[in-house]
Design a protein around this motif. Structure first.
Motif, PDB file in Angstrom:
ATOM      1  N   ARG A   8       2.304 -11.824 -15.752  1.00 10.26           N
ATOM      2  CA  ARG A   8       2.176 -11.314 -14.392  1.00 10.26           C
ATOM      3  C   ARG A   8       2.791 -12.305 -13.415  1.00 10.26           C
ATOM      4  N   PRO A   9       3.563 -11.821 -12.425  1.00 12.06           N
ATOM      5  CA  PRO A   9       4.129 -12.738 -11.441  1.00 12.06           C
ATOM      6  C   PRO A   9       3.033 -13.395 -10.629  1.00 12.06           C
ATOM      7  N   ALA A  10       3.221 -14.669 -10.319  1.00  9.47           N
ATOM      8  CA  ALA A  10       2.226 -15.396  -9.543  1.00  9.47           C
ATOM      9  C   ALA A  10       2.198 -14.873  -8.112  1.00  9.47           C
ATOM     10  N   SER A  11       1.006 -14.869  -7.506  1.00 12.59           N
ATOM     11  CA  SER A  11       0.899 -14.459  -6.115  1.00 12.59           C
ATOM     12  C   SER A  11       1.621 -15.474  -5.246  1.00 12.59           C
ATOM     13  N   PRO A  12       2.306 -15.018  -4.194  1.00 11.96           N
ATOM     14  CA  PRO A  12       3.020 -15.968  -3.337  1.00 11.96           C
ATOM     15  C   PRO A  12       2.063 -16.889  -2.599  1.00 11.96           C
ATOM     16  N   LEU A  13       2.484 -18.121  -2.392  1.00  9.92           N
ATOM     17  CA  LEU A  13       1.697 -19.061  -1.607  1.00  9.92           C
ATOM     18  C   LEU A  13       2.017 -18.837  -0.134  1.00  9.92           C
ATOM     19  N   LEU A  14       1.030 -18.422   0.629  1.00 13.88           N
ATOM     20  CA  LEU A  14       1.242 -18.049   2.022  1.00 13.88           C
ATOM     21  C   LEU A  14       0.587 -19.052   2.958  1.00 13.88           C
ATOM     22  N   PRO A  15       1.190 -19.286   4.123  1.00 10.68           N
ATOM     23  CA  PRO A  15       0.531 -20.119   5.132  1.00 10.68           C
ATOM     24  C   PRO A  15      -0.819 -19.516   5.513  1.00 10.68           C
ATOM     25  N   GLU A  16      -1.743 -20.364   5.919  1.00 19.70           N
ATOM     26  CA  GLU A  16      -3.104 -19.911   6.217  1.00 19.70           C
ATOM     27  C   GLU A  16      -3.107 -18.841   7.309  1.00 19.70           C
ATOM     28  N   ALA A  17      -2.280 -19.016   8.327  1.00 22.31           N
ATOM     29  CA  ALA A  17      -2.246 -18.043   9.418  1.00 22.31           C
ATOM     30  C   ALA A  17      -1.765 -16.674   8.930  1.00 22.31           C
ATOM     31  N   VAL A  18      -0.782 -16.680   8.040  1.00 22.80           N
ATOM     32  CA  VAL A  18      -0.284 -15.424   7.476  1.00 22.80           C
ATOM     33  C   VAL A  18      -1.366 -14.773   6.621  1.00 22.80           C
ATOM     34  N   GLN A  19      -2.069 -15.574   5.838  1.00 18.70           N
ATOM     35  CA  GLN A  19      -3.130 -15.043   4.988  1.00 18.70           C
ATOM     36  C   GLN A  19      -4.231 -14.396   5.822  1.00 18.70           C
ATOM     37  N   HIS A  20      -4.580 -15.022   6.950  1.00 14.73           N
ATOM     38  CA  HIS A  20      -5.612 -14.448   7.822  1.00 14.73           C
ATOM     39  C   HIS A  20      -5.155 -13.104   8.385  1.00 14.73           C
ATOM     40  N   ARG A  21      -3.910 -13.027   8.801  1.00 12.83           N
ATOM     41  CA  ARG A  21      -3.393 -11.757   9.330  1.00 12.83           C
ATOM     42  C   ARG A  21      -3.375 -10.693   8.246  1.00 12.83           C
ATOM     43  N   LEU A  22      -3.025 -11.097   7.048  1.00 14.75           N
ATOM     44  CA  LEU A  22      -2.986 -10.170   5.921  1.00 14.75           C
ATOM     45  C   LEU A  22      -4.380  -9.612   5.639  1.00 14.75           C
ATOM     46  N   GLU A  23      -5.364 -10.464   5.703  1.00 13.67           N
ATOM     47  CA  GLU A  23      -6.733 -10.040   5.429  1.00 13.67           C
ATOM     48  C   GLU A  23      -7.271  -9.092   6.495  1.00 13.67           C
ATOM     49  N   ARG A  24      -6.686  -9.130   7.693  1.00 11.21           N
ATOM     50  CA  ARG A  24      -7.148  -8.266   8.781  1.00 11.21           C
ATOM     51  C   ARG A  24      -6.463  -6.896   8.766  1.00 11.21           C
ATOM     52  N   LEU A  25      -5.495  -6.710   7.883  1.00 13.39           N
ATOM     53  CA  LEU A  25      -4.845  -5.407   7.827  1.00 13.39           C
ATOM     54  C   LEU A  25      -5.839  -4.323   7.404  1.00 13.39           C
ATOM     55  N   PRO A  26      -5.856  -3.195   8.113  1.00 20.14           N
ATOM     56  CA  PRO A  26      -6.771  -2.125   7.704  1.00 20.14           C
ATOM     57  C   PRO A  26      -6.243  -1.428   6.461  1.00 20.14           C
ATOM     58  N   PRO A  27      -7.130  -0.955   5.598  1.00 21.39           N
ATOM     59  CA  PRO A  27      -6.658  -0.188   4.446  1.00 21.39           C
ATOM     60  C   PRO A  27      -6.094   1.150   4.908  1.00 21.39           C
ATOM     61  N   GLY A  28      -5.179   1.685   4.139  1.00 20.07           N
ATOM     62  CA  GLY A  28      -4.642   2.995   4.473  1.00 20.07           C
ATOM     63  C   GLY A  28      -5.726   4.055   4.436  1.00 20.07           C
ATOM     64  N   ALA A  29      -5.786   4.884   5.464  1.00 21.55           N
ATOM     65  CA  ALA A  29      -6.826   5.902   5.559  1.00 21.55           C
ATOM     66  C   ALA A  29      -6.407   7.163   4.807  1.00 21.55           C
ATOM     67  N   GLU A  30      -7.386   7.850   4.244  1.00 23.34           N
ATOM     68  CA  GLU A  30      -7.120   9.155   3.655  1.00 23.34           C
ATOM     69  C   GLU A  30      -6.819  10.149   4.770  1.00 23.34           C
ATOM     70  N   LEU A  31      -6.017  11.160   4.458  1.00 22.48           N
ATOM     71  CA  LEU A  31      -5.742  12.177   5.461  1.00 22.48           C
ATOM     72  C   LEU A  31      -7.021  12.936   5.782  1.00 22.48           C
ATOM     73  N   ALA A  32      -7.204  13.220   7.060  1.00 23.84           N
ATOM     74  CA  ALA A  32      -8.425  13.870   7.520  1.00 23.84           C
ATOM     75  C   ALA A  32      -8.117  15.288   7.991  1.00 23.84           C
ATOM     76  N   GLN A  33      -9.147  15.921   8.508  1.00 25.04           N
ATOM     77  CA  GLN A  33      -8.997  17.292   8.989  1.00 25.04           C
ATOM     78  C   GLN A  33      -8.476  17.348  10.422  1.00 25.04           C
ATOM     79  N   CYS A  34      -8.103  16.197  10.985  1.00 23.58           N
ATOM     80  CA  CYS A  34      -7.549  16.228  12.332  1.00 23.58           C
ATOM     81  C   CYS A  34      -6.238  17.000  12.312  1.00 23.58           C
TER      82      CYS A  34
END
Length: 235
Positions: A8-34
Motif C-alpha cells: 500500500r502506498p504510504a500516506s503523504p506527510l502533510l504540514p500540520e495546518a494542512v492536516q487540520h484543514r483536511l480534518e475539517r472537510l465535511p463528508p459528502g452528503a447523500e442526495l436528499a428530497q430537496c
C-alpha cells in the motif's frame, strides 16, 4: 504489520495546518428530497495529461456552482496544478496547457484541498463523470491521503435519459451543445467546459421537472433505473 502492508502506498506527510484543514472537510452528503432547484451542485471538469485512468495526472480543475436554478458566477473555481515530470508530447493536444502554465501552477496538494473546501458536502456533476471521479479521487488519495466519497451524477447519462428523442446517447458534450443550440464561446479548457456542462445541466433540470422528476434523489434513482434497462439483454 500485515504481510502485504508494504504494497500500500504510504500516506503523504502533510504540514500540520494542512492536516487540520483536511480534518475539517465535511463528508459528502447523500442526495436528499430537496428540489433540483434548491440543491447546490458543483459542476466539475478536469484537464489531464491523457485518458489512462491509472497513469495520467490531473493538470487543471475548473468548477462552477449551480444553485437556485441558475449558475452562481460568484462561486467559481479554477486551478492549474504543477506537474514537474510532465513530458512535452502529443498529450498537449488533449489538455491544451502550455508547459509554462503548468510550471507556474499551484502545488497539487494545496489546489486539491482548496477545491474540496469549495465543494463542501455538495454533490458533483460532470460530463462523463466516472472519469473525473476516478482521476480526482486518485489525486486526492495521492497528495492528501483523502478518500473521495461525494456523490457524482453524470450529465452524459442525464441527457439521453430525459431527451431520448435526440437519439444521441453516446454523444459527447459538443453534440449535446449543438443539439440544444447553446451558444458556447470557448471550449476545451477546464473552466469553459465546466461552464458549458452547467448550462446543459440547467436545461436538463428544467426537462426533469417537466417529467415530474422534482428532487435530486429522484433524479439519481431514475438514472440508476435507466442504466439497468440499457444493460438488460433484448430478445
Amino acid at each position: 504489520m500485515s504481510l502485504f502492508s508494504w504494497l500500500r502506498p504510504a500516506s503523504p506527510l502533510l504540514p500540520e495546518a494542512v492536516q487540520h484543514r483536511l480534518e475539517r472537510l465535511p463528508p459528502g452528503a447523500e442526495l436528499a428530497q430537496c428540489s433540483l432547484r434548491e440543491q447546490r451542485w458543483v459542476v466539475l471538469d478536469l484537464e489531464t495529461t491523457g485518458l489512462n485512468l491509472n497513469k495520467d495526472r490531473v493538470l487543471s480543475i475548473g468548477a462552477v456552482v449551480v444553485e437556485d436554478g441558475a449558475i452562481d458566477f460568484s462561486q467559481q473555481f479554477e486551478r492549474t496544478l504543477q506537474c514537474a515530470d510532465l513530458k512535452r508530447a502529443p498529450s498537449m493536444l488533449i489538455h491544451g496547457l502550455a508547459p509554462s502554465a503548468i510550471a507556474a501552477g499551484s502545488d497539487p496538494a494545496q489546489a486539491l484541498l482548496e477545491f474540496m473546501e469549495f465543494v463542501g458536502d455538495s454533490p458533483l456533476l460532470a460530463f462523463h463523470a466516472p472519469f473525473d471521479q476516478h482521476m480526482l479521487g486518485r489525486s486526492l488519495k495521492e497528495y492528501l491521503g483523502y478518500k473521495l466519497q461525494h456523490v457524482f451524477l453524470d450529465v452524459a447519462d442525464i441527457a439521453p435519459l430525459l431527451c431520448p428523442q435526440a437519439n444521441i446517447r453516446e454523444a459527447g458534450l459538443d453534440e449535446w451543445i449543438e443539439w440544444f443550440k447553446l451558444e458556447v464561446f470557448e471550449r476545451h479548457n477546464a473552466s469553459a467546459d465546466a461552464l458549458a456542462t452547467a448550462e446543459l445541466a440547467l436545461i436538463l433540470f428544467s426537462r426533469a421537472r417537466q417529467q415530474q422528476i422534482d428532487s435530486a434523489l429522484e433524479l439519481q434513482q431514475r438514472i440508476s433505473q435507466w442504466k439497468r434497462r440499457q444493460r438488460a439483454p433484448s430478445f
